[in-house]
Design a protein around this motif. Sequence first.
Motif, PDB file in Angstrom:
ATOM      1  N   CYS A 216       0.837  -1.193   0.000  1.00 30.71           N
ATOM      2  CA  CYS A 216       0.000   0.000   0.000  1.00 30.71           C
ATOM      3  C   CYS A 216       0.877   1.251   0.000  1.00 30.71           C
ATOM      4  N   VAL A 218       0.066   4.075   1.040  1.00 31.08           N
ATOM      5  CA  VAL A 218      -0.236   4.911   2.206  1.00 31.08           C
ATOM      6  C   VAL A 218       0.396   4.336   3.470  1.00 31.08           C
ATOM      7  N   CYS A 219       0.064   3.070   3.780  1.00 28.76           N
ATOM      8  CA  CYS A 219       0.555   2.482   5.034  1.00 28.76           C
ATOM      9  C   CYS A 219       1.774   1.587   4.841  1.00 28.76           C
ATOM     10  N   THR A 248      -3.539   1.321  -3.351  1.00 30.35           N
ATOM     11  CA  THR A 248      -3.846   1.553  -1.941  1.00 30.35           C
ATOM     12  C   THR A 248      -4.644   0.384  -1.390  1.00 30.35           C
ATOM     13  N   CYS A 249      -4.334  -0.049  -0.186  1.00 33.85           N
ATOM     14  CA  CYS A 249      -5.051  -1.175   0.413  1.00 33.85           C
ATOM     15  C   CYS A 249      -6.481  -0.757   0.755  1.00 33.85           C
ATOM     16  N   ASP A 251      -8.130  -0.804   3.494  1.00 32.12           N
ATOM     17  CA  ASP A 251      -8.270  -0.067   4.752  1.00 32.12           C
ATOM     18  C   ASP A 251      -7.944   1.412   4.583  1.00 32.12           C
ATOM     19  N   CYS A 252      -6.959   1.718   3.737  1.00 32.20           N
ATOM     20  CA  CYS A 252      -6.568   3.114   3.523  1.00 32.20           C
ATOM     21  C   CYS A 252      -7.351   3.757   2.387  1.00 32.20           C
ATOM     22  N   ARG A 253      -7.859   2.944   1.470  1.00 30.21           N
ATOM     23  CA  ARG A 253      -8.479   3.466   0.261  1.00 30.21           C
ATOM     24  C   ARG A 253      -9.748   4.254   0.555  1.00 30.21           C
ATOM     25  N   ALA A 256      -9.246   7.680   2.221  1.00 31.93           N
ATOM     26  CA  ALA A 256      -8.570   8.576   1.283  1.00 31.93           C
ATOM     27  C   ALA A 256      -9.532   9.125   0.246  1.00 31.93           C
ATOM     28  N   ARG A 260     -16.263   6.056   4.558  1.00 34.56           N
ATOM     29  CA  ARG A 260     -16.084   5.239   5.747  1.00 34.56           C
ATOM     30  C   ARG A 260     -17.006   4.043   5.604  1.00 34.56           C
TER      31      ARG A 260
END
Length: 265
Positions: A216, A218-219, A248-249, A251-253, A256, A260
């Motif tokens: 990812c 992001v993370c 992006t994974c 969880d982060c996608r 971003a 939610r």
Amino acid sequence: MNANLPASELWLTLSQAFLPPRQPETARAFRSELADDLRVLTAELGLNEGERLEAFRRSLRGIGHGQELLVHYASLFLSPPVAAHLNLGFHLDGTLFGPTQDSLDAWFANHGVERSVRFRDLPDHLAALLEFLAMLAAGTGTAGQADDFARHFLIPALPGLCREIELASGDSPYLHLARFAAEALRTLAGSGEQAPAAKRHNRRSLDPAKGELRHCKVCGQPFAREKEIRLLTAALAERGLPAGHLDTCPDCRDPAQGWRFGGPA
């Protein structure tokens, strides 16, 4: 071997029906021949699916000729945000590229099955799983394997697909087709114990030996095999859709992109 050729033909017919009707002859067959073909097969198998097939016929009246069936298919299954997910791993794991895909890879490898270069989707697509089930039912697998496969991957996933189609489109022919498939599977293969998630697969291990991993942006955590991402990227590109979100994974996608769990943030 424990071949059930009528069941194999039924699963293969349904498999073809859940592919995009891109060719005019495919759309014509869907509209004018599919219900009759399914009626003959269900009679041979002793299934009582007449009402569902009549509902399927009636729903086709709301779909015009020409490209309208393809447009309807795309609105349900292809155009983002996707309204109904034909990738059954989404219904089993809550995401793409989850542990269900690892388990499917093992099933396919055990039977010497490889993805065709002409198939531009992920291996957990409903059409691919029905085709594999048809192969098992035709006698490729050992006794009971076709039923086990259906109980592991198809029977628990189809109710979620039916709900998505109903919410997105109401009286869609694909809703009645999915309900038909779900009931036929329960009748022919669902007499045994339905496998819970813990029996479908072990906890997923992103083993580098299985291929290079996508991390990812992001993370920085690995979240899918690079091969899987390339397959999906190619499928999106063929449809003219962007694929940047695949860096992006999950969880982060969503955060971003302003989302939610359950809807927009």
